[in-house]
Design a protein around this motif. Sequence first.
Motif, PDB file in Angstrom:
ATOM      1  N   VAL A 117       0.926  -1.081   0.138  1.00 49.06           N
ATOM      2  CA  VAL A 117       0.047   0.041   0.096  1.00 49.06           C
ATOM      3  C   VAL A 117       0.844   1.287  -0.007  1.00 49.06           C
ATOM      4  N   ILE A 118       1.851   1.084   0.793  1.00 48.87           N
ATOM      5  CA  ILE A 118       2.974   2.441   0.928  1.00 48.87           C
ATOM      6  C   ILE A 118       3.410   2.889  -0.466  1.00 48.87           C
ATOM      7  N   PRO A 119       4.020   1.989  -1.282  1.00 49.33           N
ATOM      8  CA  PRO A 119       4.566   2.388  -2.432  1.00 49.33           C
ATOM      9  C   PRO A 119       3.418   2.570  -3.626  1.00 49.33           C
ATOM     10  N   ALA A 120       2.351   1.908  -3.540  1.00 55.48           N
ATOM     11  CA  ALA A 120       1.328   2.131  -4.419  1.00 55.48           C
ATOM     12  C   ALA A 120       0.821   3.682  -4.115  1.00 55.48           C
ATOM     13  N   ALA A 121       0.688   3.875  -2.935  1.00 58.97           N
ATOM     14  CA  ALA A 121       0.086   5.365  -2.665  1.00 58.97           C
ATOM     15  C   ALA A 121       1.314   6.367  -3.051  1.00 58.97           C
ATOM     16  N   PHE A 122       2.424   5.973  -2.823  1.00 56.50           N
ATOM     17  CA  PHE A 122       3.508   7.050  -3.295  1.00 56.50           C
ATOM     18  C   PHE A 122       3.618   7.245  -4.544  1.00 56.50           C
ATOM     19  N   PHE A 123       3.546   6.194  -5.382  1.00 52.15           N
ATOM     20  CA  PHE A 123       3.732   6.331  -6.920  1.00 52.15           C
ATOM     21  C   PHE A 123       2.399   6.953  -7.606  1.00 52.15           C
ATOM     22  N   GLY A 124       1.316   6.529  -6.857  1.00 56.39           N
ATOM     23  CA  GLY A 124       0.134   6.994  -7.393  1.00 56.39           C
ATOM     24  C   GLY A 124      -0.087   8.527  -7.187  1.00 56.39           C
ATOM     25  N   VAL A 125       0.198   9.009  -6.003  1.00 59.15           N
ATOM     26  CA  VAL A 125       0.101  10.591  -5.482  1.00 59.15           C
ATOM     27  C   VAL A 125       1.148  11.166  -6.541  1.00 59.15           C
ATOM     28  N   THR A 126       2.342  10.755  -6.691  1.00 54.79           N
ATOM     29  CA  THR A 126       3.454  11.272  -7.513  1.00 54.79           C
ATOM     30  C   THR A 126       2.759  11.710  -8.841  1.00 54.79           C
ATOM     31  N   THR A 127       2.202  10.390  -9.520  1.00 56.49           N
ATOM     32  CA  THR A 127       1.805  10.628 -10.822  1.00 56.49           C
ATOM     33  C   THR A 127       0.316  11.786 -11.020  1.00 56.49           C
TER      34      THR A 127
END
Length: 199
Positions: A117-127
């Motif tokens: 969940v942590i990397p998914a949120a990180f990359f999703g919000v970055t995009t």
Amino acid sequence: GGVPERGAWRVLMTPRILLPTLGIGLFLVFYFTRLGFWVIFFVTTHGFTGAQANGLSNWWWATSAVTLIAMGCLADGLGIRKPLMLMGAIGSIIALSVFGNLAAASDTSYRDFVLVVIPAAFFGVTTSSMWITAFSEAVEEIAPQLVATGMALYGWIVRLVAAGTFLAILLAVPAASILADHGARVAGVSQQYAAPLAG
């Protein structure tokens, strides 16, 4: 000047504006699904408590908040948008692929979900954060006075995609409506057959 007040939104009805807006709407399909069905999914499929399911959401929101600030500072400092957007999109594809595999397994632990969940949120919000910044800048290049109109257009398109997503999910996956309509009966049956189901 040069843009009429009435019907000004028509100036933005170009592929340069519409196609990326549709693209980000489709990119956010997982986000919409998560908002609507996150708790139901984890409770019914993985046997998590409501508190655990909400805890996963807290990991997502906390990561998102930190990422939004950090990426905003980084992008402004470096003066770039698209490279970070591309990095986020690639990272999201990988993270959500891993999430999909974990979600399909019956023995995935709470800790394993937190770690994806942590990397998914990180990359999703970055995009998404880099996209919205680049989008507002693209609208400003066309007509600075239409930035608010452009954001409204973005809002409408994304909402239409979200509505279509929810409709498609409810038609394709009836579990959510079944749980809502027959929740008490499902709970009773699960208690009645708790021992055989556990074995």
